[in-house]
Write a protein that holds these residues in place. Structure first.
Motif, PDB file in Angstrom:
ATOM      1  N   ASP A  30       0.817  -1.218   0.000  1.00 33.78           N
ATOM      2  CA  ASP A  30       0.000   0.000   0.000  1.00 33.78           C
ATOM      3  C   ASP A  30       0.851   1.270   0.000  1.00 33.78           C
ATOM      4  O   ASP A  30       0.493   2.253  -0.621  1.00 33.78           O
ATOM      5  CB  ASP A  30      -0.909   0.016   1.239  1.00 33.78           C
ATOM      6  N   TYR A  31       1.988   1.221   0.741  1.00 31.79           N
ATOM      7  CA  TYR A  31       2.743   2.470   0.818  1.00 31.79           C
ATOM      8  C   TYR A  31       3.392   2.854  -0.502  1.00 31.79           C
ATOM      9  O   TYR A  31       3.711   4.018  -0.713  1.00 31.79           O
ATOM     10  CB  TYR A  31       3.762   2.463   1.967  1.00 31.79           C
ATOM     11  N   MET A  46       1.714   2.452  -3.325  1.00 26.92           N
ATOM     12  CA  MET A  46       0.577   3.122  -3.955  1.00 26.92           C
ATOM     13  C   MET A  46       0.430   4.546  -3.409  1.00 26.92           C
ATOM     14  O   MET A  46       0.202   5.490  -4.159  1.00 26.92           O
ATOM     15  CB  MET A  46      -0.703   2.302  -3.691  1.00 26.92           C
ATOM     16  N   LEU A  47       0.618   4.688  -2.090  1.00 27.86           N
ATOM     17  CA  LEU A  47       0.527   6.035  -1.499  1.00 27.86           C
ATOM     18  C   LEU A  47       1.603   6.945  -2.086  1.00 27.86           C
ATOM     19  O   LEU A  47       1.325   8.094  -2.422  1.00 27.86           O
ATOM     20  CB  LEU A  47       0.676   5.984   0.027  1.00 27.86           C
ATOM     21  N   ARG A  81       2.868   6.838  -4.959  1.00 30.19           N
ATOM     22  CA  ARG A  81       2.430   7.279  -6.292  1.00 30.19           C
ATOM     23  C   ARG A  81       1.331   8.315  -6.166  1.00 30.19           C
ATOM     24  O   ARG A  81       1.308   9.308  -6.895  1.00 30.19           O
ATOM     25  CB  ARG A  81       1.925   6.087  -7.100  1.00 30.19           C
ATOM     26  N   ALA A  82       0.397   8.077  -5.233  1.00 29.22           N
ATOM     27  CA  ALA A  82      -0.733   8.997  -5.071  1.00 29.22           C
ATOM     28  C   ALA A  82      -0.282  10.360  -4.564  1.00 29.22           C
ATOM     29  O   ALA A  82      -0.969  11.354  -4.720  1.00 29.22           O
ATOM     30  CB  ALA A  82      -1.761   8.397  -4.109  1.00 29.22           C
ATOM     31  N   LYS A  83       0.917  10.407  -3.940  1.00 23.65           N
ATOM     32  CA  LYS A  83       1.465  11.687  -3.497  1.00 23.65           C
ATOM     33  C   LYS A  83       1.953  12.524  -4.672  1.00 23.65           C
ATOM     34  O   LYS A  83       2.233  13.701  -4.513  1.00 23.65           O
ATOM     35  CB  LYS A  83       2.671  11.427  -2.588  1.00 23.65           C
ATOM     36  N   LEU A 135       4.749  11.403  -6.587  1.00 18.68           N
ATOM     37  CA  LEU A 135       6.185  11.178  -6.777  1.00 18.68           C
ATOM     38  C   LEU A 135       6.448  10.583  -8.157  1.00 18.68           C
ATOM     39  O   LEU A 135       5.610   9.881  -8.705  1.00 18.68           O
ATOM     40  CB  LEU A 135       6.722  10.216  -5.719  1.00 18.68           C
ATOM     41  N   ARG A 151      13.477   5.458  -3.685  1.00 21.54           N
ATOM     42  CA  ARG A 151      13.397   5.932  -2.304  1.00 21.54           C
ATOM     43  C   ARG A 151      12.454   5.083  -1.461  1.00 21.54           C
ATOM     44  O   ARG A 151      12.804   4.652  -0.370  1.00 21.54           O
ATOM     45  CB  ARG A 151      12.951   7.388  -2.294  1.00 21.54           C
ATOM     46  N   HIS A 152      11.268   4.826  -1.969  1.00 23.95           N
ATOM     47  CA  HIS A 152      10.279   4.173  -1.122  1.00 23.95           C
ATOM     48  C   HIS A 152      10.339   2.642  -1.161  1.00 23.95           C
ATOM     49  O   HIS A 152      10.184   1.992  -0.138  1.00 23.95           O
ATOM     50  CB  HIS A 152       8.866   4.640  -1.487  1.00 23.95           C
ATOM     51  N   ALA A 153      10.565   2.069  -2.331  1.00 26.93           N
ATOM     52  CA  ALA A 153      10.537   0.608  -2.426  1.00 26.93           C
ATOM     53  C   ALA A 153      11.906  -0.003  -2.131  1.00 26.93           C
ATOM     54  O   ALA A 153      12.023  -0.937  -1.354  1.00 26.93           O
ATOM     55  CB  ALA A 153      10.044   0.185  -3.804  1.00 26.93           C
ATOM     56  N   ARG A 205      14.518   0.806  -0.371  1.00 26.13           N
ATOM     57  CA  ARG A 205      15.020   0.740   1.000  1.00 26.13           C
ATOM     58  C   ARG A 205      14.359  -0.420   1.747  1.00 26.13           C
ATOM     59  O   ARG A 205      15.010  -1.126   2.520  1.00 26.13           O
ATOM     60  CB  ARG A 205      14.724   2.073   1.684  1.00 26.13           C
ATOM     61  N   ASN A 206      13.077  -0.646   1.502  1.00 25.64           N
ATOM     62  CA  ASN A 206      12.394  -1.764   2.146  1.00 25.64           C
ATOM     63  C   ASN A 206      12.866  -3.095   1.578  1.00 25.64           C
ATOM     64  O   ASN A 206      13.017  -4.074   2.306  1.00 25.64           O
ATOM     65  CB  ASN A 206      10.884  -1.637   1.958  1.00 25.64           C
ATOM     66  N   LEU A 260      -4.261   5.569 -11.396  1.00 30.93           N
ATOM     67  CA  LEU A 260      -3.339   4.693 -10.670  1.00 30.93           C
ATOM     68  C   LEU A 260      -3.836   3.259 -10.649  1.00 30.93           C
ATOM     69  O   LEU A 260      -3.461   2.485  -9.774  1.00 30.93           O
ATOM     70  CB  LEU A 260      -3.169   5.189  -9.229  1.00 30.93           C
ATOM     71  N   PHE A 290      -6.201   5.860   2.148  1.00 36.45           N
ATOM     72  CA  PHE A 290      -6.457   4.447   1.869  1.00 36.45           C
ATOM     73  C   PHE A 290      -7.077   3.733   3.052  1.00 36.45           C
ATOM     74  O   PHE A 290      -7.148   4.237   4.163  1.00 36.45           O
ATOM     75  CB  PHE A 290      -5.159   3.764   1.460  1.00 36.45           C
ATOM     76  N   THR A 320      -0.131   1.521   4.972  1.00 30.91           N
ATOM     77  CA  THR A 320      -0.047   2.578   3.973  1.00 30.91           C
ATOM     78  C   THR A 320       1.098   3.553   4.236  1.00 30.91           C
ATOM     79  O   THR A 320       1.574   4.218   3.330  1.00 30.91           O
ATOM     80  CB  THR A 320      -1.389   3.316   3.877  1.00 30.91           C
ATOM     81  N   ASN A 347       4.980   4.214   4.968  1.00 34.07           N
ATOM     82  CA  ASN A 347       6.202   3.472   4.692  1.00 34.07           C
ATOM     83  C   ASN A 347       6.942   3.209   6.013  1.00 34.07           C
ATOM     84  O   ASN A 347       7.314   4.146   6.710  1.00 34.07           O
ATOM     85  CB  ASN A 347       7.084   4.267   3.737  1.00 34.07           C
TER      86      ASN A 347
END
Lengths: 336, 329
Positions: free
Chosen positions: A234-235, A237-238, A240-242, A244, A252-254, A256-257, B54, B93, B99, B101
């Protein structure tokens, strides 16, 4: 807080090291072959008395448990004994060869990360594309083929046929370098000698790639699968929804995890780097610890084998500690 | 403000193409609150994701328009879309726990929205002197946002990680992220489903206050008709990817027209002294890859007529601002 915990972990390695010392001591003596026989075998006629005197000098005439006791007390004092063959302290031998091994291992690790991480990420982002299929097939090759084969094929292609890279050693013959850190690539830069840098760098490429290939392949596979899972979160998707950019979402978001499971694999693969270095150093005539160990095993030079294997074990333990520390930086949920 | 015309989003599957959003029409005025109601899998979320473009791969929008202040979002370039996401249209969401990170501080995740859309850059001036000032301005704004959405001691919580937040606090943080750039439209996809009932009420209250103070239009997606009745001015009911009924909340609740809406209302439990038997809608949601009848609700409908099987259906205006997709009207 972190400092104290790190210290605790380092102290906890002491019993592990003692255990390893005992095991290696017993195993190397369980291997058939007598060091004195091997040393004397080449010297023509040697009398029984001379052989006995030599055994006595090496303490090999004493019962095994006494030898073990002597070895452990010596080791705890930081003395790894003297090489049977060369009559030089093992510590000196290791210190002489260690920089070459570190340089090779770091080279291999850098190669593995630089190749493995991007390949894994791109394969995941372009899942099932041609790029993905080709790189996963490539990683299969990297994992499956043994080091000596990869090394020899590498020499055949890049050194013999294309003549791009040298076949062995750390520098062209005739060149020498002042030791600062003992890593030639770094020393040459510190000395400001670009010609030496290129020369040592050229020598490093093929051995590093050979040693790092399996690790790179492993990293690429783990990276791909963890990235695929993270991209469904979900994060992401968030992110992208921001608004970025896709690059920022992934890097940056994927990423690192996705690095969290990968770091564990890299830690465990240190074993592969260490084990592989005996073969790779032998294939490429790299004057490191691995090649020395192989020669010492042939000669049943017990002290050198014991010292070097303990060094390997220590490195492995420390590498895992470093992984655990890195983990706490990558994943805020985990403490040491 | 928002006008969706004939939006159709499909997902190719091994069993055939699934039409997840089927000719969806929707209009919305600035500052309005609309409730999008329906069972799981009826196309509510896909409609929301289609607005932001999206929809996850391999889903895609095949036809229709999404007009946002007169501009068709379906035709925008990826770059133009990025400038709209988070800035003009924000989304919250369903599950706050997954949601945020996990590896970034909550405050930084809110700040990222400000940073990406350059909200604080104008006052801050140019690099290098502006950079430091801008960072401070952004941090101050984040603290202010966290305060506004009701996160206690925001100064300290700025530096905490998501796992140190409770579910309700995480949802507040996500609302702060959505609110950061003062969007004109907020898409709230089941924002309270994963939360406790008391927290649900607080979050809905917060959303209403945001709507009142900032004039943000809200589309609230929910499967809970009760929540929609409480919160929205207008209710849109979706079934199997289609809008089946639309109208002012009071009218729809008191005089539901479509048999599906009636069924939904009958299956809501109420707190009363008398014991009333709940009436679930018989049957299950049809397989979207394999719709047999023109009216997707046909085989579950208690008012079905023989002609329902084949007759063309359209969303018909029946007066009083009400629209319904059913042969009965």
């Amino acid at each position: 807080m972190r400092g104290i915990k790190v210290l605790e972990r380092i102290l906890a390695t002491i019993p592990i090291m003692v255990g390893i010392a005992v095991i290696i001591f017993i195993f190397i003596r369980a291997v058939p072959g007598d060091p004195v026989d091997l040393m004397m075998g080449e010297g023509g006629y040697v009398s029984e008395e001379e052989m006995e005197a030599m055994r006595k000098a090496f303490n090999l005439d004493k019962p095994v448990h006494v030898q073990l006791y002597l070895f452990l007390t010596q080791t705890l004092r930081g003395d790894l004994g003297e090489s049977f063959l060369k009559q030089v302290p093992v510590t000196d031998l290791i210190l002489d060869t260690l920089p070459a091994t570190i340089e090779l291992a770091l080279g291999a690790l850098v190669f593995a990360v630089l190749v493995g991480v991007p390949v894994g990420v791109i394969s995941a982002v372009k899942q099932n594309s041609l790029v993905d299929r080709v790189s996963m097939a490539g990683s299969f090759v990297g994992i499956s083929f043994p080091h000596f084969w990869l090394g020899i094929i590498g020499i055949l292609i890049f050194s013999v046929t294309l003549q791009w890279l040298p076949t062995n050693g750390r520098l062209d013959s005739g060149l020498s370098i002042e030791h600062i850190t003992g890593l030639y690539v770094i020393d040459s830069l510190l000395l400001g000698d670009l010609e030496l840098f290129w020369n040592s760098f050229h020598h490093l490429i093929l051995p590093s790639a050979t040693l790092g290939a399996a690790v790179a392949a492993m990293i690429a596979r783990v990276m791909r699968s963890s990235m695929l899972e993270i991209l469904r979160q979900d994060y992401v998707m968030l992110a992208r929804a921001k608004g970025l950019s896709e690059y920022r979402v992934i890097v940056r978001h994927a990423l690192r995890n996705a690095l969290i499971p990968t770091v564990t694999v890299v830690g465990l693969q240190t074993g592969v780097l260490l084990g592989g270095n005996m073969v790779v150093e032998t294939v490429f005539g790299w004057p490191g610890v691995g090649r020395m160990v192989v020669q010492s095993i042939y000669a049943r030079d017990y002290p050198v084998v014991q010292g070097a294997v303990m060094l390997y074990a220590f490195t492995f333990v420390i590498a895992n500690l470093i992984v655990d520390i890195l983990y706490t930086y990558l994943n805020p949920k985990i403490e040491l | 403000m928002l006008e969706i015309k004939g939006l159709r989003t499909v997902f190719p599957t091994s069993k055939g193409e699934v039409v997840a959003a089927k000719d969806v029409d929707l209009t919305m005025e600035p500052g309005q609150i609309i409730g999008l109601v329906g069972e799981s899998g009826c196309g509510k979320s896909v409609t929301m994701l289609s607005i932001l473009r999206l929809v996850p791969h391999p889903g895609r929008i095949v036809s229709g328009q999404v007009l946002f202040f007169g501009e068709d979002l379906v035709k925008k370039s990826p770059l133009e879309m990025r400038r709209i996401r988070g800035k003009e249209i924000a989304m919250i969401f369903q599950d706050p726990m997954t949601t945020l990170n996990p590896v970034f501080k909550v405050g930084e995740q809110i700040r990222e929205s400000l940073r990406i859309h350059g909200i604080m850059s104008e006052q801050a001036g140019s690099w290098p002197w502006g950079a430091r000032y801008r960072l401070q301005a952004e941090r101050d704004k984040v603290i202010q946002l966290m305060e506004e959405v009701g996160i206690p001691s925001p100064q300290a919580r700025y530096h905490e990680y998501p796992h140190q937040f409770s579910g309700g606090m995480q949802q507040r943080a996500l609302i702060a992220i959505a609110l950061a750039c003062e969007p004109r439209l907020l898409l709230a996809d089941e924002p309270t489903t994963a939360l406790d009932v008391t927290i649900q009420a607080q979050i809905l209250d917060l959303l209403r206050r945001i709507n009142e103070t900032h004039g943000t239009g809200i589309i609230l997606v929910t499967h809970d008709l009760g929540v929609a009745a409480e919160f929205c001015e207008e209710i849109v009911v979706m079934y199997a990817g289609q809008i089946v009924e639309r109208g002012p909340t009071d009218e729809v609740i008191q005089r539901p027209l479509h048999p599906y809406t009636r069924g939904l209302l009958r299956s809501i439990p109420r707190i009363t002294r008398e014991k009333r038997k709940l009436e679930p809608i018989p049957g299950v949601v049809p397989d979207l890859a394999n719709l047999k009848y023109n009216c997707a609700f046909y085989d579950r409908c208690d008012a079905a007529l023989p002609k329902c099987e084949h007759d063309e259906l359209e969303l018909r205006d029946v007066g009083g601002g009400r629209l319904v997709r059913c042969v009965l009207y």
